[in-house]
Design a protein around this motif. Structure first.
Motif, mmCIF file in Angstrom:
data_model
loop_
_atom_site.group_PDB
_atom_site.id
_atom_site.type_symbol
_atom_site.label_atom_id
_atom_site.label_comp_id
_atom_site.label_asym_id
_atom_site.label_seq_id
_atom_site.Cartn_x
_atom_site.Cartn_y
_atom_site.Cartn_z
ATOM 1 N N GLY A 59 0.808 -1.205 0.000
ATOM 2 C CA GLY A 59 0.000 0.000 0.000
ATOM 3 C C GLY A 59 0.845 1.261 0.000
ATOM 4 N N GLN A 60 0.170 2.402 -0.094
ATOM 5 C CA GLN A 60 0.880 3.677 -0.150
ATOM 6 C C GLN A 60 1.641 3.948 1.143
ATOM 7 O OE1 GLN A 60 -1.540 7.232 -1.107
ATOM 8 N NE2 GLN A 60 -0.147 7.474 -2.848
ATOM 9 N N GLN A 61 1.130 3.451 2.248
ATOM 10 C CA GLN A 61 1.834 3.637 3.521
ATOM 11 C C GLN A 61 3.204 2.973 3.495
ATOM 12 O OE1 GLN A 61 0.598 1.435 7.148
ATOM 13 N NE2 GLN A 61 0.251 3.442 8.068
ATOM 14 N N ALA A 62 3.282 1.755 2.922
ATOM 15 C CA ALA A 62 4.564 1.062 2.829
ATOM 16 C C ALA A 62 5.484 1.742 1.823
ATOM 17 C CB ALA A 62 4.345 -0.401 2.439
ATOM 18 N N ILE A 63 4.927 2.226 0.714
ATOM 19 C CA ILE A 63 5.728 2.900 -0.303
ATOM 20 C C ILE A 63 6.385 4.150 0.277
ATOM 21 C CG2 ILE A 63 5.640 4.112 -2.525
ATOM 22 C CD1 ILE A 63 3.354 2.214 -3.319
ATOM 23 N N ASN A 64 5.655 4.855 1.145
ATOM 24 C CA ASN A 64 6.150 6.117 1.708
ATOM 25 C C ASN A 64 6.790 5.957 3.080
ATOM 26 O OD1 ASN A 64 5.139 7.462 -0.559
ATOM 27 N ND2 ASN A 64 3.134 7.765 0.393
ATOM 28 N N SER A 65 7.007 4.727 3.534
ATOM 29 C CA SER A 65 7.443 4.520 4.917
ATOM 30 C C SER A 65 8.860 5.033 5.175
ATOM 31 C CB SER A 65 7.362 3.040 5.280
ATOM 32 O OG SER A 65 8.249 2.282 4.467
ATOM 33 N N GLN A 66 9.700 5.086 4.123
ATOM 34 C CA GLN A 66 11.044 5.633 4.290
ATOM 35 C C GLN A 66 11.212 6.772 3.280
ATOM 36 O OE1 GLN A 66 13.049 4.722 6.837
ATOM 37 N NE2 GLN A 66 11.465 3.286 7.495
ATOM 38 N N ASN A 67 12.349 6.880 2.649
ATOM 39 C CA ASN A 67 12.558 7.912 1.632
ATOM 40 C C ASN A 67 11.780 7.531 0.383
ATOM 41 O OD1 ASN A 67 13.528 9.731 -0.280
ATOM 42 N ND2 ASN A 67 15.619 9.670 0.493
ATOM 43 N N ASN A 68 10.736 8.303 0.056
ATOM 44 C CA ASN A 68 9.856 7.893 -1.034
ATOM 45 C C ASN A 68 10.363 8.310 -2.410
ATOM 46 O OD1 ASN A 68 9.311 10.616 -0.930
ATOM 47 N ND2 ASN A 68 7.089 10.399 -0.749
ATOM 48 N N SER A 69 11.681 8.489 -2.551
ATOM 49 C CA SER A 69 12.262 8.661 -3.874
ATOM 50 C C SER A 69 12.525 7.318 -4.539
ATOM 51 C CB SER A 69 13.580 9.443 -3.778
ATOM 52 O OG SER A 69 14.547 8.698 -3.048
ATOM 53 N N SER A 70 12.323 6.218 -3.806
ATOM 54 C CA SER A 70 12.620 4.890 -4.322
ATOM 55 C C SER A 70 11.550 3.897 -3.877
ATOM 56 C CB SER A 70 13.996 4.422 -3.833
ATOM 57 O OG SER A 70 14.216 3.073 -4.158
ATOM 58 N N PHE A 71 11.296 2.881 -4.729
ATOM 59 C CA PHE A 71 10.376 1.801 -4.385
ATOM 60 C C PHE A 71 11.030 0.762 -3.471
ATOM 61 C CE2 PHE A 71 8.350 3.073 -8.479
ATOM 62 C CZ PHE A 71 7.047 3.238 -8.025
ATOM 63 N N LEU A 72 12.343 0.810 -3.293
ATOM 64 C CA LEU A 72 13.055 -0.275 -2.624
ATOM 65 C C LEU A 72 12.508 -0.639 -1.244
ATOM 66 C CD1 LEU A 72 15.268 0.221 -4.908
ATOM 67 C CD2 LEU A 72 16.905 -0.507 -3.177
ATOM 68 N N PRO A 73 12.392 0.312 -0.301
ATOM 69 C CA PRO A 73 11.968 -0.106 1.047
ATOM 70 C C PRO A 73 10.603 -0.783 1.048
ATOM 71 C CG PRO A 73 12.882 2.113 1.092
ATOM 72 C CD PRO A 73 12.712 1.751 -0.347
ATOM 73 N N HIS A 648 -2.806 20.812 5.784
ATOM 74 C CA HIS A 648 -2.125 19.936 6.735
ATOM 75 C C HIS A 648 -0.659 19.826 6.341
ATOM 76 C CE1 HIS A 648 -1.115 16.121 8.871
ATOM 77 N NE2 HIS A 648 -1.961 16.608 9.754
ATOM 78 N N ALA A 649 0.228 19.746 7.336
ATOM 79 C CA ALA A 649 1.666 19.684 7.079
ATOM 80 C C ALA A 649 2.287 18.469 7.754
ATOM 81 C CB ALA A 649 2.351 20.958 7.577
ATOM 82 N N HIS A 650 3.314 17.931 7.102
ATOM 83 C CA HIS A 650 4.133 16.868 7.680
ATOM 84 C C HIS A 650 5.592 17.279 7.570
ATOM 85 C CE1 HIS A 650 1.241 13.574 8.335
ATOM 86 N NE2 HIS A 650 0.605 14.077 7.299
ATOM 87 N N ILE A 651 6.283 17.280 8.694
ATOM 88 C CA ILE A 651 7.730 17.456 8.695
ATOM 89 C C ILE A 651 8.341 16.106 9.047
ATOM 90 C CG2 ILE A 651 9.679 18.589 9.822
ATOM 91 C CD1 ILE A 651 7.885 20.982 10.346
ATOM 92 N N TYR A 652 9.317 15.682 8.273
ATOM 93 C CA TYR A 652 9.895 14.366 8.520
ATOM 94 C C TYR A 652 11.408 14.404 8.352
ATOM 95 C CZ TYR A 652 9.821 14.144 3.400
ATOM 96 O OH TYR A 652 9.999 14.415 2.066
ATOM 97 N N MET A 653 12.039 13.445 8.990
ATOM 98 C CA MET A 653 13.486 13.264 8.854
ATOM 99 C C MET A 653 13.785 11.777 8.970
ATOM 100 S SD MET A 653 14.627 14.831 12.555
ATOM 101 C CE MET A 653 16.346 14.662 12.188
ATOM 102 N N GLY A 654 14.829 11.332 8.260
ATOM 103 C CA GLY A 654 15.113 9.912 8.254
ATOM 104 C C GLY A 654 16.593 9.620 8.151
ATOM 105 N N ILE A 655 16.936 8.384 8.514
ATOM 106 C CA ILE A 655 18.316 7.908 8.439
ATOM 107 C C ILE A 655 18.312 6.576 7.693
ATOM 108 C CG2 ILE A 655 20.420 7.373 9.710
ATOM 109 C CD1 ILE A 655 19.234 8.740 12.145
#
Length: 693
Positions: A59-73, A648-655
């Motif tokens: 689903g879209q939640q899994a696609i966007n769960s990390q850096n959504n520039s890639s389908f990999l995660p 609505h706004a989302h601020i996010y950061m990831g490693i």
């Protein structure tokens, strides 16, 4: 040891989920259902539980769960599927072992965008032209199925673009992100419900990065639109189009010593060849794809879906030993009738056809440090593929589902040499006619537990890129892969679909497996490897350990765990005096274990963690070299807040790669000079802001 720990983790998850469920009242569970209730990839919509095939839904939640520039995660959470990225923009996808044919790109896996096949007539799929933010869902249909999808022996991906799904209200979002190694991204997406009969989506993106390695920069621009008109109650018309301008550099493989000494380096020069940087090794891909699909309900029980589509791709690809131009054009159609009856039995039948014609102009020149020089070879190729299919399905007393299908596949290639010798006539390569049967069944042991079994056929002719590979030789002796797959599985749902579990065991015996090789000059070519035995186990469990509740400190806790075990072996494979029979299949790890955790906290805080363990991978057919096992840990923190009632706004950061693991994601298999390794980034960061109106 790590494998046993992961198995224990999954068992613990089962136990804790069951214990926690006892505290939840039955009438509150409906809001906790997972999004994967139904699948539509098998021509009609059906419940996932009673589907007689191995299917996973991302689903879209899994696609966007990390850096959504890639389908990999997102895609790598699916057991049996492995996606790699040699360098930014250079993707490979393996569905049940099919990676062995792909030095880059996607082959041997059929990919649809809703009703539109985006796998071209030549058998290749440019998945890297699609922006992940433009996709709302991906159905992964695992195992060979030539009965209704044509040429494939790995499986099928059905992607759902924004705009074709029902929405509650129109929305527009913009995403801005940046990160390590010069990463920058902008994504714009809008889905508009104009009136009850018409809605559309438009997605635009820009992504760039300098890359972790030398000569690995990426610059990608995409534009995608989807439209749906329900112009009368009985009919609807869909339009889909995408344009991508994709540029990425290719750093090339390193030997183990070079990989240890400086993993960020591109392929260095040798006494006889220039370096990847000197030769400006890169790919420029400009692709346009468009199609129309029409569905009409002819009567209460009979409907028809007819699709026409086409694409144009222009590629410039300077590599170490040549400078290649490719001009690829494709036209195709797909049409099927579906008859569904519920009286006196619940049964249905589909009959249809799909076909494509491709035209490929390929020219190779000397590469003079990124500038085309004297011509080496020029060829014109045409590929034609067509298949007809019939499928029927019956459900007896709402418990026992029986499904049968058969497809007739036809494939051939015509080619004409233009340089160094001009051919007067086209030559033909005919792969013959192949019947692809399938039978599958699912039985509901209880209302929440189903057992399934299937026998299916796979058939995958060589792609244009394999028939006419980098050695500039038309390989007329290459034969299609084919084989039979036997599979059994269990699927269960608990607490009104709050938790789903899935288990599969399969055995696929393949003949004429196509294997990538390199000659003494390091130039790739392909050959048939005889017989391969592929046995595998796939298991997955997903669901809420803590159900969503806005009054709790921990709003919700969702876990998805998957385990893949591959016992893949060459059964009969000999090259000259070298016998590789019984060796492990090149490029396929024994174990892949992935865990994903989504934790929702007060004040719209979310923490998303993903862990991937991949065991060592054989790098050549002789099994003399292996890449080391690795563990990859990723995390993303998200904070959402309301600017106004509508904004609505989302601020996010990831490693990414939190533990700073040294690993190679996308090895060059059977590489000349043992240049196997494409080093992946060390610990890196990203952050962004997404506004939704």
């Amino acid at each position: 040891m790590f494998v046993f720990k992961s198995v224990f983790f999954c068992l613990l998850f089962l136990c804790t989920s069951s214990l926690y469920a006892q505290e939840i009242k039955k009438d509150t569970l409906s809001s906790y259902q997972l999004e994967t209730a139904k699948v539509s990839g098998y021509l009609t919509e059906q419940a996932l539980l009673t589907t007689a095939n191995s299917v996973s839904v991302v689903g879209q939640q899994a696609i966007n769960s990390q850096n959504n520039s890639s389908f990999l995660p997102g895609l790598n959470t699916v057991p049996g599927l492995r996606m790699e990225e040699r360098s930014p923009g250079s993707y490979r996808l393996a569905l049940r072992g099919s990676l062995i044919r792909s030095p880059f790109g996607i082959r041997n896996v059929k990919v649809y965008m809703d009703e539109f096949p985006i796998t071209d007539a030549g058998g290749n799929t440019y998945l890297n032209i699609i922006d992940p933010a433009s996709i709302s869902q991906i159905e992964v249909l695992k195992g060979p199925d030539g009965s209704i999808f044509g040429s494939n022996s790995g499986g099928v991906l059905v992607m759902k673009p924004n705009g074709f799904q029902k929405i509650d209200k129109s929305k527009t979002s913009i995403n801005l992100a940046g990160g390590s190694f010069g990463f920058a991204q902008q994504q714009l997406s809008t889905v508009q419900q104009v009136n009850p009969k018409y809605r559309f989506s438009f997605d635009q993106s820009f992504t760039r990065t300098d890359g972790y390695r030398e000569n690995s920069a990426l610059n990608k621009k995409t534009f995608q639109t989807a439209h749906q008109w329900n112009y009368i109650p009985q009919a609807k018309l869909k339009l889909f189009a995408v344009y991508s301008d994709l540029y990425y550099q290719t750093p090339g493989g390193l030997t183990f010593a070079q990989y240890q000494d400086n993993p960020r380096a591109s392929r260095p020069a040798t006494a006889t060849t220039a370096s990847a940087k000197e030769q400006k090794a890169e790919i420029n891909n400009k692709t346009f794809f468009a199609g129309l699909s029409h569905n009409i309900q002819i009567s209460k029980k009979l409907n028809n879906t007819t699709t026409i589509f086409g694409s144009s791709t222009k590629i410039e690809n300077p590599v170490i030993n040549n400078y290649e131009y490719r001009d690829e054009k494709n036209l195709g159609y797909r049409s099927y009738f579906s008859y569904v009856s519920e009286d006196p039995l619940n049964w249905q039948v589909q009959i249809g056809t799909e076909g494509q014609k491709g035209w490929y102009d390929i020219a190779n020149y000397d590469n003079n440090k990124g500038t085309p020089g004297s011509p080496q070879a020029k060829d014109k190729l045409e590929n034609w593929q067509n298949f007809y299919f019939v499928r029927t399905k019956v459900m007896i007393v709402k418990k026992w589902t029986i499904e049968g299908a058969i497809g007739l596949n036809q494939n051939q290639i015509a080619y004409k040499q233009v340089y160094p010798v001009l051919s007067n006539n086209k030559e033909q390569i005919k792969f013959g006619t192949a019947w692809m049967p399938k039978i599958a069944s699912s039985y509901l042991i209880t209302t929440n537990l189903a057992v399934r079994a299937s026998i299916s056929s796979g058939f995958s002719p060589p792609t244009i890129a394999e028939i006419r590979s980098s050695d500039n030789v038309i390989n007329t002796g290459l034969r299609p892969e084919s084989g039979k797959n036997k599979e059994i599985g269990l699927r269960w749902e608990w607490m009104n679909r709050r938790i789903i579990g899935d288990f599969s065991y399969y055995q696929y015996n393949m003949d004429n497996a196509i294997i990538r090789q390199l000659n003494a000059d390091g130039v790739e070519f392909y050959q048939n490897a005889g017989k391969i035995k592929q046995k595998g186990i796939e298991s997955a469990i997903m669901g809420y350990i803590i159900t969503p509740n806005p009054l709790h400190i921990v709003r919700s806790l969702y876990i998805n765990s998957s385990i893949t075990y591959n016992d893949y072996r060459f059964s009969a494979y000999q090259v000259g005096d070298k016998n590789y029979s019984h060796n492990k299949l090149t490029a396929v790890p024994d174990w892949i274990i992935v865990h994903r955790i989504n934790l929702e906290l007060p004040h719209q805080l979310g923490l998303y963690i993903q862990h991937n363990f991949t065991s060592k991978i054989p790098l050549n057919d002789a099994n003399t070299d292996f890449s080391a096992a690795y563990q990859l840990l990723q995390a993303k923190l998200n904070w959402g807040f309301q600017f106004s009632t509508q904004l609505h706004a989302h601020i996010y950061m990831g490693i990414d790669n939190i533990t700073n693991e040294k690993y190679s994601l996308g090895n060059d298999i059977n590489a000349f000079g043992s240049r196997y390794y494409n080093a992946s980034p060390t610990r890196n960061f990203f952050a962004g802001l997404k506004l939704t109106y």
